[in-house]
Design a protein around this motif. Structure first.
Motif, PDB file in Angstrom:
ATOM      1  N   SER A 210       3.350   5.356  -4.168  1.00  0.00           N
ATOM      2  CA  SER A 210       4.027   4.126  -4.598  1.00  0.00           C
ATOM      3  C   SER A 210       4.646   3.389  -3.412  1.00  0.00           C
ATOM      4  O   SER A 210       4.540   2.166  -3.306  1.00  0.00           O
ATOM      5  CB  SER A 210       5.107   4.471  -5.625  1.00  0.00           C
ATOM      6  N   ARG A 211       5.277   4.131  -2.499  1.00  0.00           N
ATOM      7  CA  ARG A 211       5.916   3.503  -1.338  1.00  0.00           C
ATOM      8  C   ARG A 211       4.888   2.805  -0.453  1.00  0.00           C
ATOM      9  O   ARG A 211       5.065   1.656  -0.054  1.00  0.00           O
ATOM     10  CB  ARG A 211       6.682   4.567  -0.542  1.00  0.00           C
ATOM     11  N   TYR A 212       3.779   3.500  -0.147  1.00  0.00           N
ATOM     12  CA  TYR A 212       2.756   2.908   0.713  1.00  0.00           C
ATOM     13  C   TYR A 212       1.926   1.863  -0.031  1.00  0.00           C
ATOM     14  O   TYR A 212       1.334   0.968   0.586  1.00  0.00           O
ATOM     15  CB  TYR A 212       1.831   3.985   1.296  1.00  0.00           C
ATOM     16  N   TRP A 213       1.838   1.962  -1.337  1.00  0.00           N
ATOM     17  CA  TRP A 213       1.068   1.034  -2.169  1.00  0.00           C
ATOM     18  C   TRP A 213       1.628  -0.392  -2.031  1.00  0.00           C
ATOM     19  O   TRP A 213       0.893  -1.360  -1.974  1.00  0.00           O
ATOM     20  CB  TRP A 213       1.146   1.490  -3.624  1.00  0.00           C
TER      21      TRP A 213
ATOM     22  N   ASP B 186      -2.233   6.946   9.034  1.00  0.00           N
ATOM     23  CA  ASP B 186      -3.505   7.372   8.431  1.00  0.00           C
ATOM     24  C   ASP B 186      -3.385   7.464   6.918  1.00  0.00           C
ATOM     25  O   ASP B 186      -4.276   7.019   6.184  1.00  0.00           O
ATOM     26  CB  ASP B 186      -3.949   8.720   9.004  1.00  0.00           C
ATOM     27  N   LEU B 187      -2.285   8.027   6.438  1.00  0.00           N
ATOM     28  CA  LEU B 187      -2.078   8.134   5.003  1.00  0.00           C
ATOM     29  C   LEU B 187      -1.932   6.752   4.381  1.00  0.00           C
ATOM     30  O   LEU B 187      -2.511   6.465   3.331  1.00  0.00           O
ATOM     31  CB  LEU B 187      -0.843   8.985   4.690  1.00  0.00           C
ATOM     32  N   LYS B 188      -1.189   5.902   5.045  1.00  0.00           N
ATOM     33  CA  LYS B 188      -1.009   4.528   4.551  1.00  0.00           C
ATOM     34  C   LYS B 188      -2.360   3.838   4.438  1.00  0.00           C
ATOM     35  O   LYS B 188      -2.653   3.191   3.427  1.00  0.00           O
ATOM     36  CB  LYS B 188      -0.080   3.745   5.479  1.00  0.00           C
TER      37      LYS B 188
ATOM     38  N   GLN C 144      -4.487   7.774  -9.797  1.00  0.00           N
ATOM     39  CA  GLN C 144      -5.776   8.258  -9.298  1.00  0.00           C
ATOM     40  C   GLN C 144      -5.710   8.495  -7.792  1.00  0.00           C
ATOM     41  O   GLN C 144      -6.246   9.482  -7.283  1.00  0.00           O
ATOM     42  CB  GLN C 144      -6.886   7.250  -9.619  1.00  0.00           C
ATOM     43  N   THR C 145      -5.048   7.590  -7.092  1.00  0.00           N
ATOM     44  CA  THR C 145      -4.896   7.721  -5.645  1.00  0.00           C
ATOM     45  C   THR C 145      -4.112   8.981  -5.310  1.00  0.00           C
ATOM     46  O   THR C 145      -4.502   9.754  -4.422  1.00  0.00           O
ATOM     47  CB  THR C 145      -4.194   6.481  -5.062  1.00  0.00           C
TER      48      THR C 145
END
Length: 155
Positions: free
Chosen positions: A148-151, A118-120, A135-136
């Motif tokens: 940054s990791r999920y980005w 869900d966060l991803k 901003q995210t």
């Protein structure tokens, strides 16, 4: 926090009429001297040893050092502590921490990072909307490293 902790250790030792030599084994005189001169910080295990030697809880040592560092009153420190503990309890964080324990240790966890799908998805959605990572992070209330990791991961 080294200097305020040094101050409270010195004051407690003097108040109790102890010498550095009289502190029980596990905290040698040179180590105590470094702590009392604000040149070293104790580990949590050493803080527990010190609290036992000085007849004070680790909470008292850290609380007194915080009070000195921040220049606040005892009542303000107690109020802040009580409020933060109630928040942890209400949020379920204390219960979650207790659930992490089993058989006098931490329960085992699988190796590797658990992916919060869900966060991803939320992070990827922000990315698609053209938001920056900063901003995210702010919008979702998530650590910048997590963003940054999920980005970098595609859906």
């Amino acid at each position: 926090m080294k200097v305020p902790l040094a101050a409270i250790l010195r004051a407690l030792r003097a108040h109790k009429g102890l010498t550095q030599e009289s502190i029980p084994e596990g905290s040698n005189r040179q180590y105590l001297s470094q702590l009392e001169h604000g040149k070293s910080s104790p580990t949590l295990d050493k803080l527990l040893d010190l609290s036992e030697a000085y007849g004070a809880s680790p909470l008292l040592l850290v609380g007194a050092a915080t009070l000195i560092q921040e220049g606040i009153t005892v009542d303000a420190l107690i109020d802040r502590f009580a409020e933060q503990m109630r928040e942890l309890d209400a949020a379920g964080t204390l219960a979650a921490a207790l659930a992490e324990l089993e058989d006098n240790g931490l329960r085992s966890r699988p190796a590797g990072r658990v992916i919060d799908r869900d966060l991803k998805a939320s992070i990827q959605e922000c990315k698609a909307q053209g938001l920056t990572q900063a901003q995210t992070s702010q919008n979702l209330g998530v650590n910048k490293m997590t963003v940054s990791r999920y980005w970098r991961q595609s859906e």
